[in-house]
Design an enzyme around this catalytic site. Structure first.
Site, mmCIF file in Angstrom:
data_model
loop_
_atom_site.group_PDB
_atom_site.id
_atom_site.type_symbol
_atom_site.label_atom_id
_atom_site.label_comp_id
_atom_site.label_asym_id
_atom_site.label_seq_id
_atom_site.Cartn_x
_atom_site.Cartn_y
_atom_site.Cartn_z
ATOM 1 N N THR A 36 -2.178 6.402 7.723
ATOM 2 C CA THR A 36 -3.272 5.704 8.392
ATOM 3 C C THR A 36 -2.844 4.259 8.607
ATOM 4 O O THR A 36 -2.231 3.646 7.732
ATOM 5 C CB THR A 36 -4.570 5.765 7.567
ATOM 6 N N PHE B 76 -4.070 0.461 9.353
ATOM 7 C CA PHE B 76 -5.225 -0.420 9.229
ATOM 8 C C PHE B 76 -4.901 -1.728 9.934
ATOM 9 O O PHE B 76 -3.751 -2.161 9.934
ATOM 10 C CB PHE B 76 -5.500 -0.749 7.755
#
Ligand code: PEP
Ligand code: MN
Length: 690
Positions: A279, A281
């Site tokens: 992921t 960010f």
């Protein structure tokens, strides 16, 4: 506890204390280097020096009887930390406001142990601040608002996941709120199934997690027929619920960190569909940061195009004209104007660079609305360094006066190519050559790659041992057959999917992408989910139904030359794959049948320069199956690289005499080590064309 054990433990404690003290001393030295670099103009990253440093420590480690791979991993972490430290020092220098704040508050969505919390800690940890207060909130909107209102200095906002895709809400919030992006962070998502105790999977009746996490684990969940799956605000809160409810039939999908935090047990690891799951960010603040041009940077912008034909293409062309590499393009509906879109673009570049500023000015003129979210140190683009194979030589070709422009084919070649029936595979279609990236490995990029491993995967011990030596010696990819094409139906046919899982495990353990052969179309989709490269064996080179199916998957294919195939027939087979959509074909010369019986096959090395003239596809060589006898493999490996192959594939085995297939041609580890040390993995060998 016996006295002796207590004594040993106390000694270990003091060794650890020394290690910490040394790391602290090293960090001080790094800080001094950072100050020096910030004042002077020297490069921030010197990958050659990093490579040399790693090579040196690995050699030292080996001399001290330590495992080179383990030491390389440790030092890579240390080096990465030090590069970050130096980057941060440079950012501080140019942003005195930021540098002045030694106590900061960081807002994230979720509770302690959530992936956002992990991202925040890995981002702000290396900053060496006095105090970082991490504050969890219920929603993305709340974390951004707390930055806007000044309650927090930064927000850590998830923006995309490599399995589930973009997080729309985050993009929409960034468009709406007037905030800046000042950093990015990548977190590896390793979803685990957590329960109160080590209960069997069959006892679990209900599973909780964040909807995005559930999306990423659909395959695992599909098999749990008797389980109810429920969405939860975030993964860590789901874990907390398991602890609070004290119900043995419940489980949560969350990180291992969450298990530690809430005292839960990991009952199954790696439950995501895709093993490589990350992921990304973004770090959000009220004001953008100024970035020194020496920092590898990315810039995020968003814009709305005008209602004109080709408007988006025109915008992207502005970036292309300045050679700004785009790393992300996303479109979202434009609020209040149906059927109009906002485009988000990330590209490699820094607004402080005049070239970027110019492109942004031109871009603004083309759009209805444009906003620069900010430039920040890139975490997705920097190339990781590896220790070098002992004798790896980099040849400087800049002094070569005779160097001709290799992308312009000779007129004789042009005339020849026009007559060939293959058009997509033809060098004319891509004179500059094709490169394929597999993980961090580039095939066809001018630097030969080494693919090594056993003929067949035989056991966990065997494949692990092979992977370890491949990694240690600077090899790039791990091979291993699971479905074997054997001349006799009574010979070992391979371990099938069980073997594939072991190959995956070994590849992951040592950071090596994997290559394996598929023999039947029905296996292709399943194998392609786990293997990085699919091999099509010599015996199947003209299996047209398999070729067509390979054209429909998004995986590089190693296409072996059939033992009775001419180069044109081989390229015709490649054309089948390309014509069905998949352009990622790597050709592999592995010897052909001739009247000669001294070798298993005759290695046709002239096929390398000939084929590279005819096609843009990379060409690698497998001397193992050509020679059939290990003794000639090192010489032919060296020869393959000398004639310009883009890589070699060799078979190795911990105990060749006991190998279940192709033992006589497998290199023992010591022979492989010696061969690797002697290899000239020359950047630009004569005759090499990428
Ligand atoms: C192999 O690489 O394991 C193999 C079977 O090779 P080939 O198809 O070239 O015989
Ligand atoms: Mn073999």
């Amino acid at each position: 506890m016996s006295d002796e054990l207590a004594k040993l433990r106390s000694e270990l404690d003091s060794i650890d204390a020394r290690l910490i003290a040394d790391l602290a001393a090293r960090e001080e030295m790094v800080a001094a280097v950072a100050r020096l670099k910030a004042e002077g103009g020297s490069q921030l990253r010197d990958t050659q020096r990093e490579e040399e440093l790693l090579t040196k420590v690995v050699e030292r480690a080996r001399a001290a009887g330590l495992d080179g791979h383990y030491i390389a991993r440790l030092f890579r972490e240390i080096l990465d930390h030090s590069v970050r430290h130096q980057q941060e020092a440079l950012v501080d220098k140019d942003n005195p406001d930021r540098a002045g704040r030694r106590v900061i508050t960081v807002a994230y969505q979720g509770t302690e142990g959530a992936y956002s919390h992990l991202a925040a800690r890995s981002h702000f940890g290396p900053r060496g601040l006095e105090q970082v207060v991490y504050r969890g909130h219920d929603s993305f909107a709340e974390i951004l608002e707390s930055v806007r209102e000044g309650a927090a200095d930064y927000a850590v906002l998830p923006i995309e996941n490599t399995t589930a895709g973009s997080i729309n809400e985050s993009y929409d919030l960034l468009a709406r709120m007037n905030l800046a992006v000042v950093g990015e962070e990548i977190v590896r998502v390793d979803h685990c199934l957590l329960a109160l105790e080590d209960v069997s999977l069959s006892r679990i009746r209900r599973i909780y997690s964040h909807p995005k996490a559930l999306d990423q684990c659909t395959e695992f969940l599909r098999e749990l027929k008797h389980c109810q799956v429920e969405s939860f605000a975030n993964t860590a809160m789901a874990a907390k619920k398991i602890r609070d409810d004290q119900d043995l039939s419940q489980a949560a999908i969350a990180s291992e960190e969450a298990a530690r935090l809430y005292g839960l047990t990991v009952i199954r690891r790696d439950v995501a569909n895709q093993k490589e799951n990350y992921t990304r960010f973004v770090i959000v603040a009220t004001e953008p940061v100024k970035l020194d041009l020496r920092i590898e940077a990315k810039t995020s912008i968003l814009f709305a195009t005008r209602h004109e034909e080709g408007a988006l293409v025109d915008c992207l062309n502005i970036l292309a004209a300045q050679k700004l590499n785009m790393t992300k393009l996303e479109s979202r509906p434009r609020p209040g104007t149906p059927w109009e879109y906002l485009f988000y673009v990330d590209f490699e570049g820094n607004v402080a660079d005049p070239k970027v500023a110019d492109a942004l000015r031109k871009l603004a003129a083309k759009t209805n609305f444009m906003k620069v979210l900010g430039s920040y140190p890139a975490r997705t683009t920097s190339k990781p360094v590896s220790p070098r194979v002992a004798s790896e030589i980099v040849v400087d070709t800049t002094a070569d006066d005779d160097a001709t422009d290799e992308t312009t084919p000779h007129p004789d070649v042009v005339a020849m190519l026009e007559k060939k029936p293959y058009k997509l595979a033809s060098r004319a279609a891509r004179p500059q050559g094709s490169q394929f990236r597999v993980g961090e490995v580039v095939i066809g990029g001018g630097k030969p790659v080494v693919i090594a491993g056993p003929c067949s995967v035989e056991s966990r011990e065997q494949i692990m041992a092979c992977a370890k030596v491949v990694k240690e010696m600077g090899g790039h990819l791990l091979r291993g057959g699971c479905f074997k094409p054997r001349t006799s139906p009574y010979a070992f046919q391979g371990m099938g999917y069980e073997g594939l899982d072991l190959l995956v495990e070994a590849g992951r353990a040592f950071g090596l992408p994997i290559v394996t052969e598929v023999m039947h179309p029905s296996d292709l989709e399943k194998v392609a989910q786990k293997a990085d490269i699919i091999q099509l064996g010599a015996r199947n080179m003209q299996n047209f139904s398999l070729l067509k199916e390979l054209g429909r998957i998004d995986r590089p294919v190693i296409l072996k030359r059939g033992m009775m195939a001419s180069i044109d027939e081989w390229l015709g087979a490649a054309e089948y794959i390309l014509a069905h959509g998949n352009q990622q074909v790597i050709l592999c010369e592995r010897g052909i049948r001739t009247f000669e019986t001294a070798t298993r096959n005759t290695l046709d090395l002239s096929a390398v320069p000939v084929t590279k003239e005819l096609t843009h596809l990379p060409v690698v060589v497998d001397p193992s199956h050509a020679c059939g006898t290990w003794r000639w493999v090192p010489a032919m490996t060296e020869a393959s690289i000398a004639v310009g192959a883009d890589g070699v594939m060799v078979e190795i085995h911990p105990e060749p005499a006991k190998a279940l297939s192709d033992g006589p041609q497998a290199l023992e580890f010591d022979v492989f080590r010696k061969m690797m040390r002697g290899l000239r993995l020359v950047e630009d060998a004569p005759g090499r064309k990428s």
